[in-house]
Design an enzyme around this catalytic site. Sequence first.
Site, PDB file in Angstrom:
ATOM      1  N   ASP A  51       0.837  -1.204   0.000  1.00  0.00           N
ATOM      2  CA  ASP A  51       0.000   0.000   0.000  1.00  0.00           C
ATOM      3  C   ASP A  51       0.873   1.257   0.000  1.00  0.00           C
ATOM      4  OD1 ASP A  51      -1.754   2.196   1.040  1.00  0.00           O
ATOM      5  OD2 ASP A  51      -3.207   0.560   1.176  1.00  0.00           O
ATOM      6  N   LYS A  75      -9.323   7.434  -9.041  1.00  0.00           N
ATOM      7  CA  LYS A  75      -9.567   8.416 -10.109  1.00  0.00           C
ATOM      8  C   LYS A  75     -11.025   8.580 -10.526  1.00  0.00           C
ATOM      9  CE  LYS A  75      -8.746   5.194 -13.927  1.00  0.00           C
ATOM     10  NZ  LYS A  75      -8.058   4.984 -15.214  1.00  0.00           N
ATOM     11  N   SER A 112      -3.765  15.864 -13.375  1.00  0.00           N
ATOM     12  CA  SER A 112      -4.962  15.730 -14.204  1.00  0.00           C
ATOM     13  C   SER A 112      -5.455  17.092 -14.667  1.00  0.00           C
ATOM     14  CB  SER A 112      -6.072  15.044 -13.401  1.00  0.00           C
ATOM     15  OG  SER A 112      -7.308  15.119 -14.073  1.00  0.00           O
ATOM     16  N   TYR A 141     -12.049  14.528  -6.385  1.00  0.00           N
ATOM     17  CA  TYR A 141     -10.924  13.922  -7.106  1.00  0.00           C
ATOM     18  C   TYR A 141      -9.973  14.997  -7.618  1.00  0.00           C
ATOM     19  CZ  TYR A 141      -8.273  12.193 -11.066  1.00  0.00           C
ATOM     20  OH  TYR A 141      -7.252  11.929 -11.948  1.00  0.00           O
ATOM     21  N   LYS A 200      -5.790  16.146  -6.596  1.00  0.00           N
ATOM     22  CA  LYS A 200      -4.666  16.387  -7.508  1.00  0.00           C
ATOM     23  C   LYS A 200      -4.113  17.808  -7.334  1.00  0.00           C
ATOM     24  CE  LYS A 200      -4.507  12.401  -9.650  1.00  0.00           C
ATOM     25  NZ  LYS A 200      -3.338  11.516  -9.551  1.00  0.00           N
ATOM     26  N   ASN A 202      -7.501  13.155 -21.675  1.00  0.00           N
ATOM     27  CA  ASN A 202      -8.357  11.953 -21.657  1.00  0.00           C
ATOM     28  C   ASN A 202      -7.714  10.786 -22.404  1.00  0.00           C
ATOM     29  OD1 ASN A 202     -10.205  14.480 -21.502  1.00  0.00           O
ATOM     30  ND2 ASN A 202     -11.485  12.828 -20.726  1.00  0.00           N
TER      31      ASN A 202
END
Length: 334
Positions: free
Chosen positions: A59, A85, A125, A149, A153, A179
């Site tokens: 982990d 995500k 992202s 989410y 980031k 994407n």
Amino acid sequence: MSKILLTGGFGYIGSHTASLLSEKNVDFLIYDNFSTSKYSVLERLEKTIGKKINYVDADIKDTERLIEVFSKNNINSVIHFAALKSVRESIIDPIKYYEINVGGTLSLIRAMKKTNIKKLLFSSSATIYGDPEYLPIDENHPLRAINPYGQTKLIVERILRDLVMAEKDWSITSLRYFNPIGAHPLGLIGDDPLRGKTENLMPSIIEVYKGIKPNLEVFGNDYDTKDGTGVRDYIHIMDLAEAHVMSLDYLMGCDGLNIFNIGTGKGITVLELINTFEKVTNSKLPIIIKKRRSGDVAYCYADPSKAKNTLKWKTKRDLNEMCLSAYNFSIMNE
């Protein structure tokens, strides 16, 4: 010989990056707990690269284990993919996302500091830009993530910025993905989410094509776009993987925090993507139009000129290749 650690290296982006690193004879070690990927990807990735993979099943929040792995394996840099995500899941369970995406990164940084490893390539992202003020989106665009989410980031990027301000010997590169879709040309690895965890458009298209789902849900056809559906910057996964390899070269010779958009610079509507998939597979998908999802924006596509000029990276593969490679992967892994 020094190695690169790939956290979350059995995920979609991690596995494709690993395939290219192997192709270039770069030594790497994967650190992954398989929480969002299937164990079968290990065998498929080994077949793809033609050799056994060294990995640790652990982990990212286990700092002591990370320190042990760093100490015993001569690691000199890290590509940090490990994160959750799903936008929808992050809205339902935000604490889980902060624990893993932010807490996991802090755990990694503590372990890196302890073992004096100061080179980090971070998976960020385009979600952190939120609803665009202007298009195409460059790296100076205001940052205003509109879901948990995206916030995770954004928080990590702020942590990394503070880190390099405090400790000048770090070299950190953050890649803001748009994407990614498609699959490796051999068709053994691709976007293969756990059953019931499919949210991205291409895996959903594949499930409908194969009859696993009865209909393809399109969220919103009333945007101010050419056909009413959302516009996104779809990039072939192998182009994205190549961006990581080229960023690694850059990472080794620079200091501070450097940020790059990784996209094609072209906006494609949801229906254009679906129509392209239908064309290359000679199929017709049953579509249901549903209301817009909370947090979705009408347009989101990159200005990738900084990556092109600085990293000497650019996309090579078109939408037909993205769709065809995703289709081939789905057929190879039925």
